[in-house]
Design an enzyme around this catalytic site. Structure first.
Site, short mmCIF file in Angstrom:
data_model
loop_
_atom_site.label_atom_id
_atom_site.label_comp_id
_atom_site.label_asym_id
_atom_site.label_seq_id
_atom_site.Cartn_x
_atom_site.Cartn_y
_atom_site.Cartn_z
N GLY A 38 4.15 25.60 27.21
CA GLY A 38 3.78 24.99 25.93
C GLY A 38 4.72 25.56 24.88
N GLY A 222 22.62 23.85 23.23
CA GLY A 222 22.79 24.22 24.64
C GLY A 222 24.04 25.04 24.85
N ASP A 246 17.70 27.61 35.32
CA ASP A 246 16.61 26.77 34.82
C ASP A 246 16.60 26.89 33.29
OD1 ASP A 246 14.23 25.58 34.13
OD2 ASP A 246 12.98 26.73 35.53
N ASP A 252 12.66 27.26 23.04
CA ASP A 252 11.52 28.04 22.55
C ASP A 252 11.87 29.53 22.51
OD1 ASP A 252 10.12 25.63 22.58
OD2 ASP A 252 9.43 25.97 24.63
O1 RIB Z 1 9.98 23.63 25.81
C1 RIB Z 1 9.48 23.80 27.11
C2 RIB Z 1 8.02 23.52 27.14
O2 RIB Z 1 7.81 22.16 26.84
C3 RIB Z 1 7.35 23.74 28.46
O3 RIB Z 1 6.84 25.03 28.60
C4 RIB Z 1 6.29 22.65 28.51
O4 RIB Z 1 5.01 23.16 28.56
C5 RIB Z 1 6.53 21.79 27.27
O5 RIB Z 1 5.66 22.10 26.25
#
Ligand code: RIB
Length: 306
Positions: A38, A222, A246, A252
């Site tokens: 998330g 990126g 990955d 985030d």
């Molecule tokens: O940005 C990556 C996230 O996007 C993942 O962890 C997934 O849960 C979505 O929210």
């Protein structure tokens, strides 16, 4: 409290695939992992791993994932006083497909995240007022995001908005009230309707947001690095060359780490450089939060590359 993340949590169901099946086709994939994700929770964990005191305003379901999600946040020292369960609802889940080139495709089922309301922001007000930064994304209702921006403005707390996933309904009157707007290239393209193939195009697209009144636009690009655009100035911070396995959650990782260093230093360029290193390390491992490095790993990496 240093940072408040008002946003989403999800359970990541990550399939490592050789190729996406076509309609009607069944294909075998080599591997699968389940993890906590998330965008909001990822950003909270990234900041906490760097040493920030973080609180999270979020909602989980009342299913088998809920307690694990709360326990996971608490494992990283994140304050969960305003992480509540929604009866009769599933937690947010995200089926993710990662291909052999480390690129991902993500579906989100918001579940309980859609029940995070403006009232939840107001309920958390006494604690939110103690924070020096508010971090937002778009996996919760837009009216909740708007209330959080207003709350930040009313209380003199800077706001970072990560417009992910991009929503064309996003009201730019609120975007302009944020201190930092942090899209990736594709989000910038969707939100501005402008091409983002080249650095010049990205600069031009970010420039239109500055003209609309956004103070700082930070575009994560990126492997091309990060572009910071502010009135009259453009800085590009190069990415680090790493062996990417990955890339899920790298954006985030960048935002959470940036948030931590910005609250500590108020130095935008320094915070971007630290966050660039943190995000680079995150793509060398599988998963989202599970791929985030420790402070020691980041410091070691920076010493090695400088
Ligand atoms: O940005 C990556 C996230 O996007 C993942 O962890 C997934 O849960 C979505 O929210």
């Amino acid at each position: 409290m240093d940072i408040a993340v008002i946003g989403s949590n999800m359970v990541d169901l990550i399939s490592y695939i050789n190729k996406m099946p076509r309609e009607g086709e069944t294909l075998e994939a080599p591997d699968f992992e389940i993890g906590c994700g998330g965008k909001g929770a990822n950003q909270a964990v990234a900041a906490a791993k760097m040493g920030a005191r973080v609180m999270m305003v979020t909602k989980v379901g009342d299913d088998l994932f809920a307690d694990n999600t709360i326990a996971n946040l608490e494992k990283y020292g994140i304050d969960t006083e305003f992480t509540n369960k929604v009866p009769g609802t599933s937690s947010g889940v995200a089926p993710i497909f990662v291909d052999p080139e480390s690129k991902n495709r993500i579906l989100i089922i918001k579940g309980a995240n859609q029940f995070l309301t403006p009232e939840d922001v107001d309920r958390a007000a006494p604690k939110l007022k103690l924070c020096s930064l508010i971090v937002l994304q778009l996996e919760i209702p837009l009216e909740t995001v708007y209330r959080a921006i207003e709350f930040g403005n009313e209380n003199g707390i800077p706001v970072i908005l990560n417009p992910a996933p991009a929503s064309k309904e996003l009201d730019f009157n609120y975007v302009c009230k944020c201190d930092f707007f942090v899209p990736n290239e594709s989000e910038l393209e969707i939100l501005t309707g402008m091409p983002v193939e080249t650095e010049e195009q990205i600069k031009a697209a970010a420039g239109t947001l500055i003209e609309k009144g956004v103070k700082d636009v930070i575009v994560t690009m990126g492997s091309r690095g990060v572009m910071w655009v502010t009135k009259g100035e453009v800085h590009i911070v190069d990415s680090h060359k790493v062996n990417a396995i990955d890339t899920t959650g790298a954006g985030d990782a960048f935002i959470g780490c940036f948030a931590h260093y910005f609250t500590q230093s108020q130095d935008v360029l320094h915070s971007i450089k630290m966050a660039t290193a943190f995000a680079a390390l995150s793509v060398t491992k599988r998963g989202t939060q599970s791929s985030y490095p420790t402070v020691e790993e980041v410091e070691h990496f920076i010493k090695a590359v400088v």
